[in-house]
Design a protein around this motif. Structure first.
Motif, short mmCIF file in Angstrom:
data_model
loop_
_atom_site.label_atom_id
_atom_site.label_comp_id
_atom_site.label_asym_id
_atom_site.label_seq_id
_atom_site.Cartn_x
_atom_site.Cartn_y
_atom_site.Cartn_z
N HIS A 254 0.87 -1.18 0.00
CA HIS A 254 0.00 0.00 0.00
C HIS A 254 0.90 1.22 0.00
O HIS A 254 1.95 1.23 0.63
CB HIS A 254 -0.90 0.01 1.23
N ALA A 271 -6.31 7.73 -6.74
CA ALA A 271 -6.01 6.67 -7.71
C ALA A 271 -4.55 6.23 -7.64
O ALA A 271 -4.22 5.12 -8.10
CB ALA A 271 -6.34 7.15 -9.12
N GLU A 273 -3.03 5.30 -5.02
CA GLU A 273 -2.99 4.13 -4.13
C GLU A 273 -3.23 2.85 -4.93
O GLU A 273 -2.55 1.83 -4.73
CB GLU A 273 -4.04 4.27 -3.04
N ASP A 274 -4.19 2.88 -5.84
CA ASP A 274 -4.46 1.70 -6.67
C ASP A 274 -3.30 1.40 -7.60
O ASP A 274 -2.98 0.23 -7.86
CB ASP A 274 -5.74 1.93 -7.49
N MET A 275 -2.66 2.45 -8.10
CA MET A 275 -1.54 2.26 -9.02
C MET A 275 -0.36 1.59 -8.32
O MET A 275 0.35 0.76 -8.92
CB MET A 275 -1.11 3.59 -9.62
N ARG A 277 -0.51 -0.32 -5.43
CA ARG A 277 -0.84 -1.53 -4.67
C ARG A 277 -0.40 -2.80 -5.40
O ARG A 277 -0.75 -3.05 -6.56
CB ARG A 277 -2.34 -1.58 -4.39
#
Length: 335
Positions: A254, A271, A273-275, A277
């Motif tokens: 994370h 976004a 964070e999603d990239m 993870r």
């Protein structure tokens, strides 16, 4: 400085019943300067230093609560903050001089106003100072102005270092006013200028910041606060980057990244964070993160060099967080 009425209430209830055209005085490191420059002209100054809002304490969920009247210096040096939130301590120590940090409060820090030259110069037009007057910065000398979150009515950069780390930590701001208590995320607290640059945050009339809650989070040694400024003085950021990563076996479980100095408020893009993870650190990944963070950036004729600099600073900060060496670098020079 113009004449004003002054009071020092000792209860929250009395504070939030302040008359119109009032300003709250805590550390005074921003308000007093603005009053001296005739930018702020309050009819009433309400000194809130007698309120019991200076504590720093553990929260039941494992987080930490910061009192609004705790000074920046005490916050950065507190054992709970240093142990659980070294990213925040690093950001605070990167901002201002020791003298300012000894006076400035946590509540005042998140409510400080822009250091835009035109905002401070009452001989120029400024929508923050006089709604509807116009923005003198646009098309003029504006090297230190914002690239993100700007509008045709304002391009003033938000100055706080502390708030950049708070955005990365997803802190909550505790408010109290005539309608009672409420809590807002720090990421939602500051407003984009849009067509109303004079509305800088979500505070309602006579509301007061009473504290900041930090949720439990652990980045270990994988964090950094990298600040680039004009020289090794107490200058405001050309760009700053707060990074916190949870690493496991060389993979980012994370990650959070927030920007300062380049936007009209602390800049956070969920976004990212999603990239990050589940990805392994790489030059390609960090290039893409920088591009996503800077998406929509608009430069004027005076600050284009900052748009070229920003991606490199973001990528460097990410690598510093990955390696944990150095764990933070609170300042750096810029030619």
């Amino acid at each position: 400085m113009r004449a004003f009425a002054y009071s020092r209430p000792v209860t929250l209830g009395a504070v939030v019943q302040a008359p119109p055209c009032s300003r709250y005085l805590a550390g005074g490191t921003n308000l007093i300067d603005l009053m001296k420059a005739d930018v702020e002209q309050p009819e009433y100054v309400i000194n809130i230093k007698a309120l019991p809002l200076g504590d720093i304490r553990p929260l039941p969920d494992g987080g930490v609560g910061l009192g609004a009247l705790a000074t920046n210096a005490r916050t950065a040096a507190h054992p709970l903050v240093r142990a659980r939130y070294p990213l925040l301590a690093a950001a605070i120590l990167a901002g201002g001089s020791p003298q300012v940090r000894n006076m400035a409060t946590n509540g005042g820090n998140i409510n400080q106003r822009t250091r835009c030259h035109y905002f401070y110069d009452i001989g120029t037009v400024c929508n923050k100072r006089e709604p509807g007057a116009g923005c003198a910065a646009i098309g003029a000398r504006n090297r230190v102005h914002a690239l993100l979150g700007t509008s045709p009515d304002c391009m003033a950069a938000f100055p706080s270092d502390m708030c950049v780390a708070l955005a990365a930590l997803d802190a909550r701001v505790n408010l109290f006013g005539p309608g009672g208590a409420r809590q807002v995320r720090i990421r939602d607290y500051h407003c984009l200028p849009g067509r109303t640059p004079w509305v800088e945050n979500v505070l309602r009339r006579n509301e007061l910041v009473v504290g900041i809650d930090l949720p439990p989070v652990s980045f270990g040694s994988h964090y950094t606060y990298l600040k680039i400024r004009e020289s090794r003085t107490c200058a405001f950021a050309i760009i700053s980057v707060a990074v916190g990563l949870e690493m496991e076996g060389g993979v980012i479980r994370h990650g959070r990244v927030a920007l300062g100095g380049v936007a009209t408020r602390p800049w956070y893009v969920p976004a990212v964070e999603d990239m990050l993870r589940g990805r392994s650190p790489s030059a390609t990944l960090f290039h893409d993160v920088a591009r996503l963070l800077l998406h929509g950036a608009v430069h004027d004729q005076g600050n284009a060099d900052r748009l070229a600099l920003a991606p490199r600073v973001i990528q460097r900060a990410l690598w510093q967080a990955v390696t944990g060496s150095p764990p933070c670098q609170p300042c750096a020079g810029m030619p």
